[in-house]
Write a protein that holds these residues in place. Structure first.
Motif, PDB file in Angstrom:
ATOM      1  N   ASP A   1       0.794  -1.211   0.058  1.00  0.00           N
ATOM      2  CA  ASP A   1       0.007  -0.086  -0.187  1.00  0.00           C
ATOM      3  C   ASP A   1       0.737   1.261  -0.088  1.00  0.00           C
ATOM      4  N   LEU A   2       0.416   2.347  -0.327  1.00  0.00           N
ATOM      5  CA  LEU A   2       1.005   3.631  -0.381  1.00  0.00           C
ATOM      6  C   LEU A   2       1.222   4.173   1.019  1.00  0.00           C
ATOM      7  N   VAL A   3       2.414   4.715   1.322  1.00  0.00           N
ATOM      8  CA  VAL A   3       2.645   5.241   2.550  1.00  0.00           C
ATOM      9  C   VAL A   3       3.306   6.571   2.353  1.00  0.00           C
ATOM     10  N   THR A   4       3.610   7.455   3.449  1.00  0.00           N
ATOM     11  CA  THR A   4       4.462   8.492   3.137  1.00  0.00           C
ATOM     12  C   THR A   4       5.813   8.267   2.981  1.00  0.00           C
ATOM     13  N   TRP A   5       6.510   9.015   2.455  1.00  0.00           N
ATOM     14  CA  TRP A   5       8.137   8.584   2.248  1.00  0.00           C
ATOM     15  C   TRP A   5       8.744   8.358   3.699  1.00  0.00           C
ATOM     16  N   GLU A   6       8.405   9.435   4.568  1.00  0.00           N
ATOM     17  CA  GLU A   6       8.975   9.217   6.020  1.00  0.00           C
ATOM     18  C   GLU A   6       8.564   7.868   6.577  1.00  0.00           C
ATOM     19  N   GLU A   7       7.522   7.188   6.127  1.00  0.00           N
ATOM     20  CA  GLU A   7       7.442   5.763   6.653  1.00  0.00           C
ATOM     21  C   GLU A   7       8.032   4.594   6.356  1.00  0.00           C
ATOM     22  N   ILE A   8       8.988   4.676   5.306  1.00  0.00           N
ATOM     23  CA  ILE A   8       9.811   3.715   4.667  1.00  0.00           C
ATOM     24  C   ILE A   8      10.605   3.441   5.553  1.00  0.00           C
ATOM     25  N   ASP A   9      11.034   2.101   5.435  1.00  0.00           N
ATOM     26  CA  ASP A   9      12.207   1.681   6.343  1.00  0.00           C
ATOM     27  C   ASP A   9      13.503   1.467   5.423  1.00  0.00           C
ATOM     28  N   PHE A  10      14.335   2.594   4.950  1.00  0.00           N
ATOM     29  CA  PHE A  10      15.287   2.664   4.059  1.00  0.00           C
ATOM     30  C   PHE A  10      16.423   1.594   4.460  1.00  0.00           C
ATOM     31  N   ASP A  11      16.401   1.076   5.752  1.00  0.00           N
ATOM     32  CA  ASP A  11      17.507  -0.139   5.954  1.00  0.00           C
ATOM     33  C   ASP A  11      17.202  -1.245   5.229  1.00  0.00           C
ATOM     34  N   GLN A  12      15.839  -1.382   4.563  1.00  0.00           N
ATOM     35  CA  GLN A  12      15.551  -2.648   3.865  1.00  0.00           C
ATOM     36  C   GLN A  12      15.476  -2.320   2.279  1.00  0.00           C
ATOM     37  N   ILE A  13      16.137  -1.040   2.210  1.00  0.00           N
ATOM     38  CA  ILE A  13      16.071  -0.723   0.368  1.00  0.00           C
ATOM     39  C   ILE A  13      17.531  -0.687  -0.125  1.00  0.00           C
ATOM     40  N   ASP A  14      17.444  -1.313  -1.405  1.00  0.00           N
ATOM     41  CA  ASP A  14      18.765  -1.027  -1.999  1.00  0.00           C
ATOM     42  C   ASP A  14      18.847   0.187  -2.847  1.00  0.00           C
ATOM     43  N   LEU A  15      17.804   0.409  -3.561  1.00  0.00           N
ATOM     44  CA  LEU A  15      17.663   1.451  -4.488  1.00  0.00           C
ATOM     45  C   LEU A  15      16.220   2.356  -4.513  1.00  0.00           C
ATOM     46  N   CYS A  16      16.449   3.387  -4.494  1.00  0.00           N
ATOM     47  CA  CYS A  16      14.945   4.317  -4.582  1.00  0.00           C
ATOM     48  C   CYS A  16      15.083   5.009  -5.769  1.00  0.00           C
ATOM     49  N   PHE A  17      13.711   4.909  -6.523  1.00  0.00           N
ATOM     50  CA  PHE A  17      13.341   5.914  -7.456  1.00  0.00           C
ATOM     51  C   PHE A  17      12.830   7.100  -6.793  1.00  0.00           C
ATOM     52  N   CYS A  18      13.138   8.328  -7.101  1.00  0.00           N
ATOM     53  CA  CYS A  18      12.504   9.505  -6.849  1.00  0.00           C
ATOM     54  C   CYS A  18      11.660  10.069  -8.058  1.00  0.00           C
ATOM     55  N   ALA A  19      10.276   9.858  -7.946  1.00  0.00           N
ATOM     56  CA  ALA A  19       9.486  10.425  -9.242  1.00  0.00           C
ATOM     57  C   ALA A  19       8.714  11.589  -8.694  1.00  0.00           C
ATOM     58  N   LEU A  20       9.356  12.636  -7.877  1.00  0.00           N
ATOM     59  CA  LEU A  20       8.485  13.923  -7.498  1.00  0.00           C
ATOM     60  C   LEU A  20       8.800  15.052  -8.336  1.00  0.00           C
ATOM     61  N   PRO A  21       8.101  16.049  -8.126  1.00  0.00           N
ATOM     62  CA  PRO A  21       8.331  17.171  -9.063  1.00  0.00           C
ATOM     63  C   PRO A  21       9.451  17.880  -8.584  1.00  0.00           C
ATOM     64  N   HIS A  22      10.107  18.883  -9.399  1.00  0.00           N
ATOM     65  CA  HIS A  22      11.400  19.577  -9.034  1.00  0.00           C
ATOM     66  C   HIS A  22      11.163  20.446  -7.967  1.00  0.00           C
ATOM     67  N   LYS A  23      12.176  20.690  -7.233  1.00  0.00           N
ATOM     68  CA  LYS A  23      11.996  21.432  -6.037  1.00  0.00           C
ATOM     69  C   LYS A  23      11.846  20.463  -4.927  1.00  0.00           C
ATOM     70  N   THR A  24      10.473  19.656  -4.907  1.00  0.00           N
ATOM     71  CA  THR A  24      10.180  19.051  -3.784  1.00  0.00           C
ATOM     72  C   THR A  24      11.441  17.703  -3.885  1.00  0.00           C
ATOM     73  N   SER A  25      11.833  17.110  -4.975  1.00  0.00           N
ATOM     74  CA  SER A  25      12.758  16.037  -5.014  1.00  0.00           C
ATOM     75  C   SER A  25      14.107  16.110  -4.416  1.00  0.00           C
ATOM     76  N   GLN A  26      14.644  17.370  -4.386  1.00  0.00           N
ATOM     77  CA  GLN A  26      15.812  17.731  -3.871  1.00  0.00           C
ATOM     78  C   GLN A  26      15.645  17.922  -2.317  1.00  0.00           C
ATOM     79  N   GLU A  27      14.686  18.391  -1.836  1.00  0.00           N
ATOM     80  CA  GLU A  27      14.470  18.476  -0.373  1.00  0.00           C
ATOM     81  C   GLU A  27      14.180  17.012   0.198  1.00  0.00           C
ATOM     82  N   VAL A  28      13.258  16.243  -0.588  1.00  0.00           N
ATOM     83  CA  VAL A  28      13.435  14.797  -0.011  1.00  0.00           C
ATOM     84  C   VAL A  28      14.711  14.017  -0.080  1.00  0.00           C
ATOM     85  N   ILE A  29      15.238  13.984  -1.393  1.00  0.00           N
ATOM     86  CA  ILE A  29      16.555  13.677  -1.343  1.00  0.00           C
ATOM     87  C   ILE A  29      17.667  13.748  -0.314  1.00  0.00           C
TER      88      ILE A  29
END
Length: 342
Positions: A57-85
């Motif tokens: 299911d969809l979650v907020t990006w803050e809820e993702i457990d990145f310890d379990q992730i090898d690679l992340c695709f970031c498909a956000l609008p410009h400006k928002t993307s740099q803030e999240v990354i």
């Protein structure tokens, strides 16, 4: 080996396209899907065409457990993307589909996008994601910046010609039509069916389109001097696809030979026999780009036409192609689906 994948911005067109491609990838498994505005919903309610897939299911990006992730695709609008990354762990690899890390000079980013870059230190490590021309750098990168779809199409035409020195660098005209999905999924009055259907229009006329910054950056770097392409984009009344027509001063046979030599071993780029022109119909839903060359009735001039799918080879397919390199997989993995025709 199976790689765990996260997609941030999964409720947009490029996010859905990533899911569609990765669903048949032999080595990628989607572990997390984030879309803050749709958090808590199943992906099937946002994109019913993906209902057959077993997806988180969809979650907020803050809820993702990145310890379990090898690679992340970031498909956000410009400006928002740099803030999240800038807030993501340094341990994961990232393919960004926005414009935030495409331009190497932060001043150029501010010029074209109207805001100061919020993560200039991260920008320094980003590799430009035009796979066919940056393979070695992409393979060793932590952060790859996917190109603009218009910018990719124009570069597939022109980079080999600039490198081979077969065209006049001060006489390049690029007309390009892009399907409406290139404008994203947000509600805009000019994209309503009644406003768009049964017609087409030019926009960002006079060199104001933001992808022009990528042309300036990449062509000038390649030529070792300033190169300014005369570029006019058009919005087409079709869902997906790009058709670019480029007019150059140069002999058609030399132009064709340069493109054939550059792409002879490329799995996703096909140079057609002289005189044949490509169609968006023949690349729809695929990671392929078709390029055709014709001579003009004016001696010493050539016309090059290229077609690709803006959501796939122009964005999400290219992103998976880059991710394959970053994770040591076959570059073609998950991407050899035939185009959907008619």
């Amino acid at each position: 080996m199976t790689h765990s994948i996260a997609i941030i911005g999964a409720s947009g067109y490029t996010g859905a396209e990533l899911v569609r491609i990765i669903a048949t990838h032999p080595s990628f498994e989607i572990k997390a899907l984030a879309a803050n505005s749709k958090a808590g919903q199943p992906m099937a309610s946002v994109f019913p065409h993906l209902r057959h897939l077993d997806l988180p299911d969809l979650v907020t990006w803050e809820e993702i457990d990145f310890d379990q992730i090898d690679l992340c695709f970031c498909a956000l609008p410009h400006k928002t993307s740099q803030e999240v990354i800038s807030k993501l762990p340094k341990s994961i690899k990232i393919v960004d589909l926005s414009a935030d890390f495409r331009l190497r000079d932060p001043a150029e980013y501010e010029k074209w996008y109207g805001n100061p870059h919020a993560a200039p230190e991260i920008q320094k490590e980003a590799v430009y994601g035009l796979t066919e021309f940056y393979r070695e750098e992409i393979a060793g990168a932590r952060l790859v910046a996917g190109t603009g779809c218009n910018a990719a199409t124009g570069q597939f035409i022109l980079r080999p010609l600039i490198s081979a020195g077969v065209i006049d660098l001060d006489d390049i005209i690029l007309d390009l039509q892009c399907g409406v999905s290139g404008a994203g999924r947000s509600l805009k009055e000019n994209l309503l069916h009644a406003e768009l259907s049964e017609g087409t229009n030019a926009y960002a006329v006079g060199g104001t389109h933001r992808h022009q910054g990528e042309f300036d950056q990449e062509f000038s770097k390649l030529a070792g001097r300033a190169v300014k392409v005369q570029f006019t984009p058009h919005l087409g009344p079709f869902n997906r696809g790009i058709l670019a027509t480029c007019y150059v001063k140069g002999e058609a046979d030399a132009v064709l030979a340069s493109l054939q030599a550059a792409y002879a071993d490329e799995p996703f780029i096909s140079v057609l026999p002289k005189g044949e022109t490509p169609s968006t119909h023949h690349v729809r839903g695929s990671n392929f780009c078709h390029i055709g060359v014709s001579g003009d009735r004016i001696p010493g001039r050539a016309i090059i036409v290229a077609a690709l799918d803006n959501l796939c080879k122009g964005s999400s397919g290219q992103a998976v192609q880059n991710a394959n390199l970053m994770l040591g997989e076959d570059e073609r993995a998950g991407l050899m689906l035939a185009p959907c025709f008619p």
